[in-house]
Design a protein around this motif. Structure first.
Motif, PDB file in Angstrom:
ATOM      1  N   GLU A   1      41.894  44.279  42.853  1.00 29.33           N
ATOM      2  CA  GLU A   1      41.601  43.043  42.010  1.00 29.33           C
ATOM      3  C   GLU A   1      40.922  41.471  42.555  1.00 29.33           C
TER       4      GLU A   1
ATOM      5  N   TYR B   1      37.224  40.185  41.017  1.00 27.02           N
ATOM      6  CA  TYR B   1      37.480  38.318  40.801  1.00 27.02           C
ATOM      7  C   TYR B   1      36.164  38.057  41.489  1.00 27.02           C
TER       8      TYR B   1
ATOM      9  N   HIS C   1      40.545  32.370  42.871  1.00 24.66           N
ATOM     10  CA  HIS C   1      41.161  33.828  42.330  1.00 24.66           C
ATOM     11  C   HIS C   1      43.081  33.170  42.261  1.00 24.66           C
TER      12      HIS C   1
ATOM     13  N   PHE D   1      38.447  36.483  30.579  1.00 31.58           N
ATOM     14  CA  PHE D   1      39.161  36.421  31.496  1.00 31.58           C
ATOM     15  C   PHE D   1      40.623  34.978  31.295  1.00 31.58           C
TER      16      PHE D   1
ATOM     17  N   TYR E   1      44.433  36.210  32.931  1.00 35.03           N
ATOM     18  CA  TYR E   1      44.436  34.921  33.655  1.00 35.03           C
ATOM     19  C   TYR E   1      45.135  33.604  32.668  1.00 35.03           C
TER      20      TYR E   1
END
Lengths: 144, 153
Positions: A24, A28, A58, B28, B32
């Motif tokens: 991850e 990112y 991030h 996105f 998140y």
């Protein structure tokens, strides 16, 4: 549901659990922060960080994920205006497990009768109890 | 290589451009920031925003991307950031918007303990109508120009 009237200065909330993976971090970074110490383990080893670390943005994204999972469902918020005083204090690495501690700092009435702004200081903490990131968010709360 | 010594107060840079798609906003946000006005076009239409908008953290991520690309163009010796003084999300970012940006150096000072220096700068992203969508004041660390014997032939 907690509205503007229901939050008090000094309230503390602890929530979230986010396991950080190498995949991850790199995914990112490829999209948003392609610097060698976020992308490439070998290059990161040679950098001042001594190994691969997550982009600070991030860490911010992982923070907001924990907020949206745990706070948004029980707080009558309508997004945020932004934040102040964001500090990236410690590197975040693969294998870290992050959690959040938030504290209400200030309530601002504002001009709109249907909402108010709440300044919330949040600390993102790793599995060793170290604060890796902190910030003061300006969160919009609806009134009852 | 552009070192800390080469940054001057008042120096301005124009950042590149990024056109944001609905698919990007959804991807996105689902990972998140899964709030309905970021993840569900129908629910977003009924929200106070009147349509899908990008997560503010997504907008900041794109600002970072444009800043990294600018550093690369300048061959700047950037080595991370200790943080930001402020960030304000000023206008919603919607699918199809084209974001571009500008930055201005506000202050520079050297580290007392490490061979690096700090640059405080303001960065604004604007949409295709010239409206600012996000503004930040943040810090970046750069390596100092190496001293010692010249290695040039």
């Amino acid at each position: 549901m907690k509205y503007f009237e229901d939050v008090a200065v000094g309230d503390i909330m602890r929530f979230g659990r986010y396991e950080v993976t190498k995949e991850e971090i790199v995914e990112y970074a490829r999209q948003f922060d392609p610097q060698p110490f976020h992308l490439d383990e070998e290059a990161a080893k040679a950098s001042m960080f001594g190994g691969l670390i997550a982009s600070g943005w991030h860490t911010g994204a992982m923070f907001i994920r924990m907020v949206v999972e745990h706070m948004t469902p029980v707080h009558a918020t309508s997004g945020a205006m932004g934040f102040d005083d964001l500090k990236w204090l410690k590197p975040v690495r693969s294998g870290d497990v992050l959690t959040v501690e938030s504290e209400v700092r200030e309530k601002v009435e504002g001009r709109r009768p249907d909402r108010g702004t709440v300044k919330i200081e949040s600390r993102v903490i790793n599995q060793h109890g170290e604060v890796v990131m902190s910030l003061v968010s300006l969160v919009i709360y609806l009134r009852r | 290589m552009k070192y800390w010594e080469d940054f001057k107060v008042g120096e301005r840079i124009v950042l590149g451009a990024h056109a944001i798609s609905e698919a990007e906003i959804l991807a996105f946000a689902r990972k998140y920031d899964p709030q309905p006005f970021h993840t569900d076009p129908e629910a977003a239409r009924r929200s106070i925003f009147g349509g899908l908008i990008a997560s503010g953290w997504h907008t900041c991520a794109l600002m970072m991307r444009l800043s990294v690309e600018a550093n690369r163009r300048e061959d700047a010796a950037a080595t991370g950031s200790p943080g930001l003084d402020s960030c304000r999300w000023l206008k919603p970012v919607r699918p199809g918007d084209t974001l571009t940006g500008r930055s201005e150096v506000l202050e520079t000072w050297p580290s007392r303990s490490k061979p690096i220096g700090f640059v405080r700068r303001r960065v604004d992203l604007v949409n295709q109508h010239g409206e600012p969508v996000v503004t930040i004041v943040g810090l970046t660390m750069y390596r100092r120009r190496p001293v010692g014997p010249a290695v040039r032939a």
